[in-house]
Design a protein around this motif. Structure first.
Motif, mmCIF file in Angstrom:
data_model
loop_
_atom_site.group_PDB
_atom_site.id
_atom_site.type_symbol
_atom_site.label_atom_id
_atom_site.label_comp_id
_atom_site.label_asym_id
_atom_site.label_seq_id
_atom_site.Cartn_x
_atom_site.Cartn_y
_atom_site.Cartn_z
ATOM 1 N N ARG A 115 -30.400 33.233 30.400
ATOM 2 C CA ARG A 115 -29.696 33.626 31.624
ATOM 3 C C ARG A 115 -28.216 33.918 31.406
ATOM 4 O O ARG A 115 -27.514 34.266 32.339
ATOM 5 N N GLY A 116 -27.747 33.744 30.169
ATOM 6 C CA GLY A 116 -26.341 34.021 29.894
ATOM 7 C C GLY A 116 -25.419 33.006 30.550
ATOM 8 O O GLY A 116 -24.309 33.333 30.957
ATOM 9 N N LEU A 117 -25.879 31.771 30.641
ATOM 10 C CA LEU A 117 -25.104 30.707 31.292
ATOM 11 C C LEU A 117 -24.583 29.725 30.258
ATOM 12 O O LEU A 117 -25.060 29.689 29.111
ATOM 13 N N ARG A 118 -23.625 28.913 30.659
ATOM 14 C CA ARG A 118 -23.130 27.848 29.774
ATOM 15 C C ARG A 118 -24.193 26.764 29.660
ATOM 16 O O ARG A 118 -24.831 26.387 30.642
ATOM 17 N N ARG A 119 -24.354 26.232 28.446
ATOM 18 C CA ARG A 119 -25.356 25.191 28.208
ATOM 19 C C ARG A 119 -25.108 23.980 29.102
ATOM 20 O O ARG A 119 -26.043 23.400 29.653
ATOM 21 N N GLN A 120 -23.842 23.628 29.285
ATOM 22 C CA GLN A 120 -23.508 22.463 30.109
ATOM 23 C C GLN A 120 -23.959 22.663 31.559
ATOM 24 O O GLN A 120 -24.479 21.727 32.186
ATOM 25 N N ALA A 121 -23.795 23.863 32.097
ATOM 26 C CA ALA A 121 -24.221 24.133 33.474
ATOM 27 C C ALA A 121 -25.738 24.026 33.597
ATOM 28 O O ALA A 121 -26.255 23.466 34.575
ATOM 29 N N VAL A 122 -26.446 24.537 32.605
ATOM 30 C CA VAL A 122 -27.913 24.449 32.636
ATOM 31 C C VAL A 122 -28.351 22.997 32.485
ATOM 32 O O VAL A 122 -29.285 22.548 33.158
ATOM 33 N N GLN A 123 -27.653 22.230 31.640
ATOM 34 C CA GLN A 123 -27.982 20.811 31.477
ATOM 35 C C GLN A 123 -27.848 20.073 32.807
ATOM 36 O O GLN A 123 -28.717 19.275 33.174
ATOM 37 N N GLN A 124 -26.795 20.363 33.554
ATOM 38 C CA GLN A 124 -26.611 19.730 34.865
ATOM 39 C C GLN A 124 -27.731 20.131 35.825
ATOM 40 O O GLN A 124 -28.245 19.291 36.574
ATOM 41 N N THR A 125 -28.118 21.395 35.790
ATOM 42 C CA THR A 125 -29.210 21.863 36.651
ATOM 43 C C THR A 125 -30.514 21.176 36.274
ATOM 44 O O THR A 125 -31.271 20.738 37.140
ATOM 45 N N VAL A 126 -30.777 21.056 34.977
ATOM 46 C CA VAL A 126 -31.994 20.379 34.514
ATOM 47 C C VAL A 126 -31.994 18.924 34.968
ATOM 48 O O VAL A 126 -33.032 18.402 35.405
ATOM 49 N N GLU A 127 -30.853 18.263 34.896
ATOM 50 C CA GLU A 127 -30.780 16.862 35.349
ATOM 51 C C GLU A 127 -31.130 16.753 36.832
ATOM 52 O O GLU A 127 -31.846 15.837 37.243
ATOM 53 N N LEU A 135 -28.156 48.073 32.963
ATOM 54 C CA LEU A 135 -27.778 46.654 32.938
ATOM 55 C C LEU A 135 -28.211 45.990 31.638
ATOM 56 O O LEU A 135 -27.482 45.161 31.075
ATOM 57 N N ARG A 136 -29.377 46.355 31.119
ATOM 58 C CA ARG A 136 -29.859 45.794 29.846
ATOM 59 C C ARG A 136 -28.912 46.195 28.704
ATOM 60 O O ARG A 136 -28.552 45.367 27.870
ATOM 61 N N ARG A 137 -28.506 47.473 28.680
ATOM 62 C CA ARG A 137 -27.582 47.918 27.620
ATOM 63 C C ARG A 137 -26.244 47.192 27.719
ATOM 64 O O ARG A 137 -25.665 46.792 26.697
ATOM 65 N N LEU A 138 -25.755 47.006 28.933
ATOM 66 C CA LEU A 138 -24.499 46.268 29.101
ATOM 67 C C LEU A 138 -24.651 44.824 28.636
ATOM 68 O O LEU A 138 -23.767 44.275 27.965
ATOM 69 N N ARG A 139 -25.783 44.190 28.976
ATOM 70 C CA ARG A 139 -26.018 42.804 28.538
ATOM 71 C C ARG A 139 -26.058 42.719 27.020
ATOM 72 O O ARG A 139 -25.480 41.820 26.413
ATOM 73 N N GLU A 140 -26.714 43.676 26.382
ATOM 74 C CA GLU A 140 -26.792 43.679 24.917
ATOM 75 C C GLU A 140 -25.401 43.799 24.300
ATOM 76 O O GLU A 140 -25.084 43.129 23.320
ATOM 77 N N LYS A 141 -24.555 44.644 24.889
ATOM 78 C CA LYS A 141 -23.187 44.787 24.375
ATOM 79 C C LYS A 141 -22.395 43.502 24.606
ATOM 80 O O LYS A 141 -21.615 43.084 23.742
ATOM 81 N N LEU A 142 -22.591 42.887 25.755
ATOM 82 C CA LEU A 142 -21.910 41.619 26.026
ATOM 83 C C LEU A 142 -22.353 40.546 25.031
ATOM 84 O O LEU A 142 -21.536 39.741 24.564
ATOM 85 N N ASP A 143 -23.635 40.525 24.706
ATOM 86 C CA ASP A 143 -24.140 39.560 23.728
ATOM 87 C C ASP A 143 -23.609 39.836 22.327
ATOM 88 O O ASP A 143 -23.390 38.914 21.541
ATOM 89 N N ALA A 144 -23.410 41.111 22.011
ATOM 90 C CA ALA A 144 -22.979 41.494 20.666
ATOM 91 C C ALA A 144 -21.516 41.162 20.387
ATOM 92 O O ALA A 144 -21.153 40.865 19.252
ATOM 93 N N ARG A 145 -20.687 41.200 21.422
ATOM 94 C CA ARG A 145 -19.255 40.961 21.204
ATOM 95 C C ARG A 145 -18.636 40.328 22.443
ATOM 96 O O ARG A 145 -18.404 41.002 23.441
ATOM 97 N N PRO A 146 -18.355 39.045 22.386
ATOM 98 C CA PRO A 146 -17.777 38.370 23.560
ATOM 99 C C PRO A 146 -16.375 38.863 23.879
ATOM 100 O O PRO A 146 -15.626 39.289 23.003
ATOM 101 N N ALA A 147 -16.031 38.798 25.145
ATOM 102 C CA ALA A 147 -14.720 39.255 25.615
ATOM 103 C C ALA A 147 -13.589 38.499 24.940
ATOM 104 O O ALA A 147 -12.496 39.056 24.765
ATOM 105 N N SER A 148 -13.818 37.269 24.535
ATOM 106 C CA SER A 148 -12.757 36.483 23.899
ATOM 107 C C SER A 148 -12.239 37.155 22.631
ATOM 108 O O SER A 148 -11.087 36.962 22.253
ATOM 109 N N GLU A 149 -13.079 37.956 21.978
ATOM 110 C CA GLU A 149 -12.617 38.678 20.784
ATOM 111 C C GLU A 149 -11.527 39.690 21.122
ATOM 112 O O GLU A 149 -10.688 39.999 20.288
ATOM 113 N N PHE A 150 -11.551 40.227 22.317
ATOM 114 C CA PHE A 150 -10.561 41.223 22.709
ATOM 115 C C PHE A 150 -9.205 40.584 22.973
ATOM 116 O O PHE A 150 -8.178 41.247 22.904
ATOM 117 N N ALA A 151 -9.191 39.295 23.261
ATOM 118 C CA ALA A 151 -7.933 38.584 23.510
ATOM 119 C C ALA A 151 -7.142 38.406 22.226
ATOM 120 O O ALA A 151 -5.944 38.173 22.266
#
Length: 159
Positions: A63-75, A137-153
């Motif tokens: 889902r492209g979410l933070r692991r911690q957020a999913v952990q809280q949801t699972v709890e 949307l799938r192509r955009l997601r693939e690009k987001l997965d390939a290179r996180p925005a933090s690299e641009f900073a």
């Protein structure tokens, strides 16, 4: 702007609409699932488990979410007896999360309402338009997965 440059205004509009639609989907999903004791976030995570057990990290990646957020949801889902966890034979540090019978029933109970809602949303939207939107949307997601925005900073990527 030269003719080979991407139309960033179009992407800005797409991004703004995705944010707006996502917010409305979450809000309306909360309303749809409330009687089942779920929220949109819990529904998303539980729904992924219909395919079978997964780890929290796997659910977060899907889902492209933070692991911690999913952990809280699972709890929360565990506390509501929607999911349970069991040892993962492939990684003892990362248990498998799976739906309980109660959780599967809650999702089954939602299915007719979800179908009705989706039929309403799909009215007057040509199926080909939805397929094109999905592809973009799938192509955009693939690009987001390939290179996180933090690299641009950190500046341009070396050639």
């Amino acid at each position: 702007m030269d003719s080979s440059a991407p139309d960033l205004d179009a992407l800005i509009e797409v991004t703004a609409e995705v944010f707006a639609v996502n917010g409305r989907l979450l809000r309306e999903g909360d309303g749809l699932t409330a009687h089942a004791g779920l929220t949109s976030a819990r529904w998303q995570v539980a729904g992924l488990l219909l395919e079978g057990p997964s780890t929290v990290a796997g659910l977060a990646r899907e889902r492209g979410l933070r692991r911690q957020a999913v952990q809280q949801t699972v709890e929360r889902l565990k506390a509501e007896r929607i999911v349970t966890t069991r040892p993962n034979p492939q990684d003892q540090r990362s248990p498998l999360v799976e739906l309980t019978a109660h959780g599967r029933q809650a999702l089954d109970d939602l299915r007719p309402l979800e179908r009705q809602w989706l039929e309403y949303l799909a009215e007057d939207v040509p199926v080909e338009d939805m397929r094109v939107a999905t592809g973009v949307l799938r192509r955009l997601r693939e690009k987001l997965d390939a290179r996180p925005a933090s690299e641009f900073a950190t500046g341009p990527r070396p050639a």
